[in-house]
Design an enzyme around this catalytic site. Sequence first.
Site, PDB file in Angstrom:
ATOM      1  N   GLY A  77       0.817  -1.201   0.000  1.00 29.72           N
ATOM      2  CA  GLY A  77       0.000   0.000   0.000  1.00 29.72           C
ATOM      3  C   GLY A  77       0.855   1.257   0.000  1.00 29.72           C
ATOM      4  O   GLY A  77       1.999   1.253   0.460  1.00 29.72           O
ATOM      5  N   GLY A 151      -5.241  -7.966  -7.035  1.00 29.73           N
ATOM      6  CA  GLY A 151      -3.909  -7.658  -7.526  1.00 29.73           C
ATOM      7  C   GLY A 151      -3.012  -8.852  -7.267  1.00 29.73           C
ATOM      8  O   GLY A 151      -3.461  -9.999  -7.188  1.00 29.73           O
ATOM      9  N   ILE A 153      -1.439  -9.721  -4.559  1.00 32.84           N
ATOM     10  CA  ILE A 153      -1.722 -10.399  -3.288  1.00 32.84           C
ATOM     11  C   ILE A 153      -2.995 -11.231  -3.407  1.00 32.84           C
ATOM     12  O   ILE A 153      -3.053 -12.380  -2.951  1.00 32.84           O
ATOM     13  CB  ILE A 153      -1.819  -9.381  -2.136  1.00 32.84           C
ATOM     14  CG1 ILE A 153      -0.435  -8.812  -1.836  1.00 32.84           C
ATOM     15  CG2 ILE A 153      -2.413 -10.030  -0.882  1.00 32.84           C
ATOM     16  CD1 ILE A 153      -0.412  -7.744  -0.761  1.00 32.84           C
ATOM     17  N   HIS A 280      -1.732  -6.573  12.521  1.00 30.88           N
ATOM     18  CA  HIS A 280      -1.110  -6.136  11.268  1.00 30.88           C
ATOM     19  C   HIS A 280       0.225  -6.850  11.055  1.00 30.88           C
ATOM     20  O   HIS A 280       1.276  -6.220  10.921  1.00 30.88           O
ATOM     21  CB  HIS A 280      -0.919  -4.617  11.246  1.00 30.88           C
ATOM     22  CG  HIS A 280      -0.815  -4.068   9.846  1.00 30.88           C
ATOM     23  ND1 HIS A 280      -1.160  -2.780   9.532  1.00 30.88           N
ATOM     24  CD2 HIS A 280      -0.398  -4.637   8.668  1.00 30.88           C
ATOM     25  CE1 HIS A 280      -0.965  -2.569   8.242  1.00 30.88           C
ATOM     26  NE2 HIS A 280      -0.497  -3.676   7.692  1.00 30.88           N
TER      27      HIS A 280
END
Length: 317
Positions: A77, A151, A153, A280
């Site tokens: 990102g 995408g 991933i 995360h």
Amino acid sequence: MTATDVWLPIPADEIDGLPDPADAGLNYRYWDGDPEYPADPADCVFYVVPYMKDMEVAVRPMAAMTSVRVIQTLSAGIDHVQPGLHSLPAGVRLCNAKGVHEASTAELTLALILASLRGIPHFVEGQQREEWRAGFHPALADKSVLIVGYGSIGAAIEDRLVPFECARVARVARSARTTERGEVRALTELPSLLPEADVVILSTPLTTSTHHLVDAGFLDRMKDGALLVNVARGPVVDTKALLTELESGRITAALDVTDPEPLPAGHPLWHAPGLLITPHVGGPTSAFMPRAKRLLAGQLTRFAAGEPLRNVVLTTE
């Protein structure tokens, strides 16, 4: 004097394959977000953004980088650097870390799905309490899976779904297209796809169009008993709307990212029923560093040779 500094969050002597600084005319500077800069930001031509640091750290030197030509993230990102782009000169290329996080994030996605469906958190709690909690749990086999954000991933996630005998895998991206694995549907088709999915995986970038993509309407269209898995960014999901659905017991969820993040003590998500949270950790694994170093060596070799860079997301105007 021509600016020649390259800011790296990994010491240059730990990265095999970097261009020789003398031959390439580059000076490697180590900076991983410390309060003190390693040199004058105005002399930086290639800025590799520190990994797993907050937005304030990522953008702090950018306004002073008057000679910068490349911003390279080590994340898939780019939302954490976008607030600083307006301060950059025109023609700066922003590159992401496509190819670095696919393996790690896809692994975690499968782990979250399997742990949630098979009741692993319930069993761990039982082990801690010395309770034998036998019972029936759903399998991933024969489930219909929807990947929102197809995408690299998203594709890596599907690769790892193949051995699990899913009944169907549907793919959604910003625009429709066809891949080797089949059709990718446009985001506009989500309303018709959501009621069919047993597992909904979010792996989309955070943009203005995906902010709160998962709102009350999205969640309402999910079938009873479905599992939502977010390995994208926290704000892709409307936290308040998700809490409402979780507290009703109608769906379950697994989140590697949250909004807010880090999740503060006392937040209702911590104790929401049917929710598994990981902090995360989709990217930072043992798979990260070798891939990150290969990316940087390759990008800087191309940069020094004047060749096109990979993973260019945008160029500033």
